[in-house]
Design a protein around this motif. Sequence first.
Motif, PDB file in Angstrom:
ATOM      1  N   LYS A 125      31.447   8.287  29.248  1.00 33.18           N
ATOM      2  CA  LYS A 125      32.724   7.652  29.553  1.00 33.18           C
ATOM      3  C   LYS A 125      33.549   8.484  30.526  1.00 33.18           C
ATOM      4  CE  LYS A 125      36.973   5.970  27.317  1.00 33.18           C
ATOM      5  NZ  LYS A 125      37.682   5.799  26.006  1.00 33.18           N
ATOM      6  N   ALA A 126      33.576   9.798  30.320  1.00 34.45           N
ATOM      7  CA  ALA A 126      34.436  10.669  31.132  1.00 34.45           C
ATOM      8  C   ALA A 126      33.801  11.077  32.453  1.00 34.45           C
ATOM      9  CB  ALA A 126      34.801  11.928  30.330  1.00 34.45           C
TER      10      ALA A 126
ATOM     11  N   LYS B 203      31.274   8.219  40.840  1.00 39.31           N
ATOM     12  CA  LYS B 203      31.553   7.929  42.255  1.00 39.31           C
ATOM     13  C   LYS B 203      33.013   8.157  42.626  1.00 39.31           C
ATOM     14  CE  LYS B 203      32.146   2.946  41.381  1.00 39.31           C
ATOM     15  NZ  LYS B 203      33.593   2.939  41.511  1.00 39.31           N
ATOM     16  N   ASP B 204      33.887   8.249  41.620  1.00 43.78           N
ATOM     17  CA  ASP B 204      35.315   8.425  41.895  1.00 43.78           C
ATOM     18  C   ASP B 204      35.779   9.877  41.760  1.00 43.78           C
ATOM     19  OD1 ASP B 204      35.683   5.634  42.252  1.00 43.78           O
ATOM     20  OD2 ASP B 204      35.733   5.371  40.076  1.00 43.78           O
ATOM     21  N   ILE B 205      34.910  10.762  41.282  1.00 42.39           N
ATOM     22  CA  ILE B 205      35.290  12.160  41.086  1.00 42.39           C
ATOM     23  C   ILE B 205      35.080  12.931  42.382  1.00 42.39           C
ATOM     24  CG2 ILE B 205      34.883  14.262  39.752  1.00 42.39           C
ATOM     25  CD1 ILE B 205      33.773  12.538  37.511  1.00 42.39           C
ATOM     26  N   GLU B 206      36.118  13.538  42.875  1.00 40.48           N
ATOM     27  CA  GLU B 206      36.034  14.312  44.112  1.00 40.48           C
ATOM     28  C   GLU B 206      35.734  15.770  43.794  1.00 40.48           C
ATOM     29  OE1 GLU B 206      35.986  13.165  47.085  1.00 40.48           O
ATOM     30  OE2 GLU B 206      36.364  11.090  46.433  1.00 40.48           O
TER      31      GLU B 206
ATOM     32  N   THR C 194      19.047   4.697  42.895  1.00 37.81           N
ATOM     33  CA  THR C 194      20.334   5.375  43.097  1.00 37.81           C
ATOM     34  C   THR C 194      20.316   6.801  42.566  1.00 37.81           C
ATOM     35  OG1 THR C 194      21.217   4.562  40.979  1.00 37.81           O
ATOM     36  CG2 THR C 194      21.566   3.178  42.929  1.00 37.81           C
ATOM     37  N   GLY C 195      19.200   7.203  41.932  1.00 36.00           N
ATOM     38  CA  GLY C 195      19.161   8.511  41.282  1.00 36.00           C
ATOM     39  C   GLY C 195      19.392   9.676  42.219  1.00 36.00           C
ATOM     40  N   LYS C 196      18.753   9.647  43.394  1.00 34.85           N
ATOM     41  CA  LYS C 196      18.898  10.766  44.326  1.00 34.85           C
ATOM     42  C   LYS C 196      20.349  10.938  44.754  1.00 34.85           C
ATOM     43  CE  LYS C 196      17.348  12.489  48.826  1.00 34.85           C
ATOM     44  NZ  LYS C 196      16.479  12.218  50.016  1.00 34.85           N
TER      45      LYS C 196
ATOM     46  N   LEU D  68      22.583  12.124  41.733  1.00 36.91           N
ATOM     47  CA  LEU D  68      22.372  13.521  41.371  1.00 36.91           C
ATOM     48  C   LEU D  68      22.852  14.463  42.470  1.00 36.91           C
ATOM     49  CD1 LEU D  68      18.939  13.543  39.504  1.00 36.91           C
ATOM     50  CD2 LEU D  68      21.259  13.478  38.561  1.00 36.91           C
ATOM     51  N   SER D  69      22.794  14.015  43.705  1.00 38.41           N
ATOM     52  CA  SER D  69      23.356  14.819  44.791  1.00 38.41           C
ATOM     53  C   SER D  69      24.858  15.011  44.584  1.00 38.41           C
ATOM     54  CB  SER D  69      23.082  14.147  46.140  1.00 38.41           C
ATOM     55  OG  SER D  69      23.654  14.886  47.194  1.00 38.41           O
TER      56      SER D  69
END
Length: 298
Positions: free
Chosen positions: A43-44, A50-53, A101-103, A106-107
Amino acid sequence: MKINFHVGVHKTATTYMQKRLEVARPDLMKSGIDYMPRDPFRKAFTSRLKDIEPGDFRIGDLAAQVFEGVPHGPLDRLILSDENLIGNCARILASGEPFDTGKGRLSRVRALFPDADITLYCCIRSYDSFLASAYCETLRFRRKFLSFDAFVEHLRFEALRWPSVLDRLIKGLRPDRTKIWRYEDFREHSDRILQDMAFGTPVPVVAKTQDKPERESFSQMAIDVLDLIDAQKGPDVAGLLINVIGNKLLKSEGFDGFAPWSDEKRKSLGKAYEEDCAALDSALWLIPPKVERPLLAG
């Protein structure tokens, strides 16, 4: 920081491992190790990836969200486990390319932990049983029924082959080391695998983790019934009944598991699995396949 990152994959006893790690967490903390339980971590972190900078990310902030005020360890030796980080079974159908979408995902994870010493843990499974289980899992999230033949027709099998999948995941995460094992060997070596993941600390088996799997696959009977409804009433009606019928006719309830392959095709898939296991770098194997026992059964 040292992170042991378990990325699954789906249908390879990941939930069982996560349960054991969560139950063992108080003991792990005594050894200076912590484990972020899957659901709050998902959840966190996973659902928001994709939104965490990277510039704004702090491991302490993540821990505060995951543990919600519960004491946690110093976070210098951390276990993380979530198979959704590399995509889910539904993505196999959406793109035809498993874990496509894994690569990229994980990048992004590596960008959030640029200085961590990361070990990637991943389990692989024979193609015949994996695809049958992945198909049943995919059905759970569909509103319209899809036959197994249509599922397989959409799949790009070469993209599913484990050397290709692992190559993409490793290129994405860029781990300091990678450790893999076969699902077929997991039952015999589960204690060793979990202990390695826990930085050498034993992870005990307790009553809460000796139960049956959290979610069994649909049985052959369930799929046969859904195929019949699809033929008579169409995929929309069958889609409405997927989980009603599937959950009533689970393979753990006295019904045989879904087995869609002919003997010839199953043997062909088994041979491909043998070849791919042999082709993988020997340095990757946490539990090497037994050479004295054929990988291909039957």
